[in-house]
Design an enzyme around this catalytic site. Structure first.
Site, mmCIF file in Angstrom:
data_model
loop_
_atom_site.group_PDB
_atom_site.id
_atom_site.type_symbol
_atom_site.label_atom_id
_atom_site.label_comp_id
_atom_site.label_asym_id
_atom_site.label_seq_id
_atom_site.Cartn_x
_atom_site.Cartn_y
_atom_site.Cartn_z
ATOM 1 N NE ARG A 15 39.816 62.948 7.047
ATOM 2 C CZ ARG A 15 40.517 64.028 7.327
ATOM 3 N NH1 ARG A 15 41.454 64.023 8.264
ATOM 4 N NH2 ARG A 15 40.268 65.181 6.699
ATOM 5 C CG ASP A 16 39.506 66.455 10.095
ATOM 6 O OD1 ASP A 16 40.230 66.193 11.059
ATOM 7 O OD2 ASP A 16 39.669 67.453 9.371
ATOM 8 C CG HIS A 207 39.536 70.892 5.726
ATOM 9 N ND1 HIS A 207 38.965 69.641 5.621
ATOM 10 C CD2 HIS A 207 40.216 70.874 6.893
ATOM 11 C CE1 HIS A 207 39.281 68.907 6.683
ATOM 12 N NE2 HIS A 207 40.043 69.635 7.468
ATOM 13 C CG HIS A 209 40.377 72.001 11.808
ATOM 14 N ND1 HIS A 209 40.033 70.876 12.498
ATOM 15 C CD2 HIS A 209 40.809 71.582 10.589
ATOM 16 C CE1 HIS A 209 40.256 69.806 11.742
ATOM 17 N NE2 HIS A 209 40.728 70.210 10.566
ATOM 18 C CB CYS A 240 45.112 66.912 12.744
ATOM 19 S SG CYS A 240 46.471 65.959 12.062
ATOM 20 C CG ASN A 249 36.827 69.548 10.422
ATOM 21 O OD1 ASN A 249 37.052 68.511 11.020
ATOM 22 N ND2 ASN A 249 37.534 69.936 9.391
HETATM 23 P P1 HMG Z 1 56.036 55.578 7.998
HETATM 24 O O1 HMG Z 1 56.231 54.983 9.348
HETATM 25 O O2 HMG Z 1 57.082 56.498 7.484
HETATM 26 O O3 HMG Z 1 55.710 54.475 6.895
HETATM 27 O O4 HMG Z 1 54.637 56.320 8.004
HETATM 28 P P2 HMG Z 1 56.445 53.211 6.380
HETATM 29 O O5 HMG Z 1 56.217 53.162 4.917
HETATM 30 O O6 HMG Z 1 57.860 53.164 6.894
HETATM 31 O O7 HMG Z 1 55.612 52.029 7.063
HETATM 32 C C1 HMG Z 1 55.605 51.813 8.460
HETATM 33 C C2 HMG Z 1 54.542 50.771 8.794
HETATM 34 O O8 HMG Z 1 53.234 51.260 8.443
HETATM 35 C C3 HMG Z 1 54.721 49.477 8.012
HETATM 36 O O9 HMG Z 1 54.198 48.461 8.828
HETATM 37 C C4 HMG Z 1 53.816 49.692 6.833
HETATM 38 O O10 HMG Z 1 53.387 48.473 6.267
HETATM 39 C C5 HMG Z 1 52.645 50.406 7.452
HETATM 40 P P3 HMG Z 1 55.152 47.491 9.707
HETATM 41 O O11 HMG Z 1 56.087 46.879 8.708
HETATM 42 O O12 HMG Z 1 55.852 48.410 10.683
HETATM 43 O O13 HMG Z 1 54.190 46.571 10.362
HETATM 44 N N1 HMG Z 1 51.920 51.267 6.506
HETATM 45 C C6 HMG Z 1 50.595 51.230 6.327
HETATM 46 N N2 HMG Z 1 49.637 50.490 6.894
HETATM 47 C C7 HMG Z 1 48.380 50.689 6.463
HETATM 48 N N3 HMG Z 1 48.049 51.609 5.534
HETATM 49 C C8 HMG Z 1 48.987 52.372 4.954
HETATM 50 C C9 HMG Z 1 50.327 52.196 5.357
HETATM 51 N N4 HMG Z 1 51.479 52.769 4.989
HETATM 52 C C10 HMG Z 1 52.453 52.191 5.694
HETATM 53 N N5 HMG Z 1 48.638 53.279 4.054
HETATM 54 C C11 HMG Z 1 52.653 57.008 6.866
HETATM 55 C C12 HMG Z 1 54.168 56.998 6.843
HETATM 56 C C13 HMG Z 1 52.217 57.981 5.793
HETATM 57 C C14 HMG Z 1 52.124 55.621 6.577
HETATM 58 C C15 HMG Z 1 52.169 57.466 8.278
HETATM 59 O O14 HMG Z 1 52.862 58.641 8.602
HETATM 60 C C16 HMG Z 1 50.702 57.705 8.348
HETATM 61 O O15 HMG Z 1 49.906 56.775 8.239
HETATM 62 N N6 HMG Z 1 50.297 58.986 8.549
HETATM 63 C C17 HMG Z 1 48.890 59.332 8.557
HETATM 64 C C18 HMG Z 1 48.680 60.467 9.504
HETATM 65 C C19 HMG Z 1 47.222 60.884 9.445
HETATM 66 O O16 HMG Z 1 46.343 60.136 9.058
HETATM 67 N N7 HMG Z 1 46.980 62.132 9.879
HETATM 68 C C20 HMG Z 1 45.659 62.665 9.933
HETATM 69 C C21 HMG Z 1 45.099 62.974 8.578
HETATM 70 S S1 HMG Z 1 45.700 64.478 7.867
HETATM 71 C C22 HMG Z 1 44.694 65.693 8.521
HETATM 72 O O17 HMG Z 1 43.961 65.445 9.442
HETATM 73 C C23 HMG Z 1 44.663 67.041 7.883
HETATM 74 C C24 HMG Z 1 43.411 67.266 7.043
HETATM 75 O O18 HMG Z 1 42.226 67.119 7.818
HETATM 76 C C25 HMG Z 1 43.439 68.700 6.473
HETATM 77 C C26 HMG Z 1 43.744 69.724 7.549
HETATM 78 O O19 HMG Z 1 42.887 69.943 8.431
HETATM 79 O O20 HMG Z 1 44.840 70.277 7.504
HETATM 80 C C27 HMG Z 1 43.327 66.302 5.866
HETATM 81 MG MG MG Z 2 41.297 68.667 9.034
#
Ligand code: HMG
Ligand code: MG
Length: 311
Positions: A15-16, A207, A209, A240, A249
């Site tokens: 994933r990450d 966690h 990096h 990210c 990481n």
């Molecule tokens: P948004 O644009 O505000 O969402 O995004 P929305 O509710 O307005 O929806 C927009 C579109 O996305 C719509 O589709 C929804 O259906 C679709 P459209 O009508 O335009 O065709 N949608 C989805 N599709 C599939 N699965 C879903 C979903 N939700 C909405 N779950 C949202 C808000 C949260 C969805 C967006 O910002 C997002 O997906 N963000 C994810 C970002 C991400 O994955 N970042 C990396 C992970 S975090 C990380 O790496 C940190 C970590 O490792 C710890 C660390 O190191 O700090 C964990």
């Molecule tokens: Mg991370």
């Protein structure tokens, strides 16, 4: 540190590790990677994300990756879920564990999931209720615990507040995250001890990096403070997409090497793990960023120092 101590590693490479790759790995390669990680002894592997495909196209197909391991009820295979839409998709794919992800920094919350911290907590409440009803375990991340790519320093009180909220909501474990790797050992310990004032140490994971080469030092500081769960990514993959400049990481094999050397049990076979690191980095077309896998690659595993150190 007691020699009989055990550490649980949560492998986040699929994933990450892969969510930031310019050339995304296809589903078969991701399944092969997870298979290799399991064969190496990892018992908790984060296999994908049910986030918007527009935001993170690299994680498309996470349902198929998870589905390939649906029969492995002996493993923890969490997937990231940001909202109810993601929860429904994860549940349909057979998830038995999910991870919600919040931030201690407002700016990162906005950039990463397009809402404020409090809005994100409100979004997670129905996810949590649905998960409890379905018997699905929930892990919680708190990003930017040691610094934010947009705001710089982050107040430990913010880390405590969000960790406490996620734990109170029902997350069985809080993964306190150094998203951009700016933590150093004294700060690592201070933040963890502050969080442990509100969430039991046994419910904390760390966690990190390795952007500034501090990952193992920070893990050691947190280990000494009492943490026994660490996230890591095979080959040191990762980053990210919404934290510019953040690199991978801590490499799982570097972490296992350190813990093996300290007599701390992880259940992970270092040779097999290095083979996975080399296979994945070969597929990605670049050497692994970990120290241990590079040594392993140079000598084909011959005379690997732990042959003599493992007893
Ligand atoms: P948004 O644009 O505000 O969402 O995004 P929305 O509710 O307005 O929806 C927009 C579109 O996305 C719509 O589709 C929804 O259906 C679709 P459209 O009508 O335009 O065709 N949608 C989805 N599709 C599939 N699965 C879903 C979903 N939700 C909405 N779950 C949202 C808000 C949260 C969805 C967006 O910002 C997002 O997906 N963000 C994810 C970002 C991400 O994955 N970042 C990396 C992970 S975090 C990380 O790496 C940190 C970590 O490792 C710890 C660390 O190191 O700090 C964990
Ligand atoms: Mg991370």
């Amino acid at each position: 540190m007691m020699a009989q101590d055990k550490v649980r590693i949560v492998e986040v490479g699929p994933r990450d590790g892969l969510q930031n790759e310019a050339s995304p790995l296809g589903v078969p390669a991701r399944i092969a990677m997870v298979e290799g990680l399991i064969a190496a002894g990892l018992r908790a592997v984060e296999v994908g994300s049910f986030v918007s495909p527009k935001w993170v196209p690299q994680m498309v197909g996470s349902d198929e990756v998870l589905g390939a391991f649906a029969h492995r009820t002996d493993l923890r295979l969490p997937v990231l879920v940001p909202n109810m839409k993601g929860f429904a998709a994860a549940q349909a794919a057979g998830a038995r564990e999910i991870a919600v992800f919040a931030s201690a920094s407002e700016s990162f919350s906005q950039k990463n999931i397009n809402c404020s911290i409090d809005e994100s907590l409100d979004r997670f409440r129905p996810v949590m209720e649905a998960a409890v009803d379905a018997g699905i375990a929930v892990r919680g991340y708190v990003s930017c615990a040691w610094g934010c790519p947009y705001e710089g320093a982050v107040d430990p009180a913010a880390v405590v507040r969000v960790s406490k909220a996620l734990h109170a909501m029902g997350c069985y474990e809080i993964s306190v995250s150094d998203t951009i790797g700016t933590g150093t050992p004294t700060a690592a310990r201070e933040v963890i001890e502050a969080v442990a004032g509100s969430v039991p140490m046994t419910a904390l994971a760390v966690h990190v990096h390795d952007t500034y080469g501090q990952a193992l030092a920070n893990i050691l500081a947190c280990l000494q403070a009492g943490v026994r769960v660490f996230d890591a990514s095979v080959g040191g993959l990762g980053g990210c997409p919404y934290a510019e400049g953040a690199t991978g990481n801590v490499a799982t094999e570097d972490l296992v090497f350190m813990l093996d050397g300290m007599g701390i049990h992880t259940g992970v076979d270092l040779r097999r793990l290095c083979t996975v690191a080399l296979d994945v980095s070969g597929t990605l077309g670049r050497p692994p960023s970990s120290h241990v896998a590079r040594v392993f690659a140079q000598n084909g595993g011959e005379g690997f120092p732990f042959d003599t150190r493992l007893t």
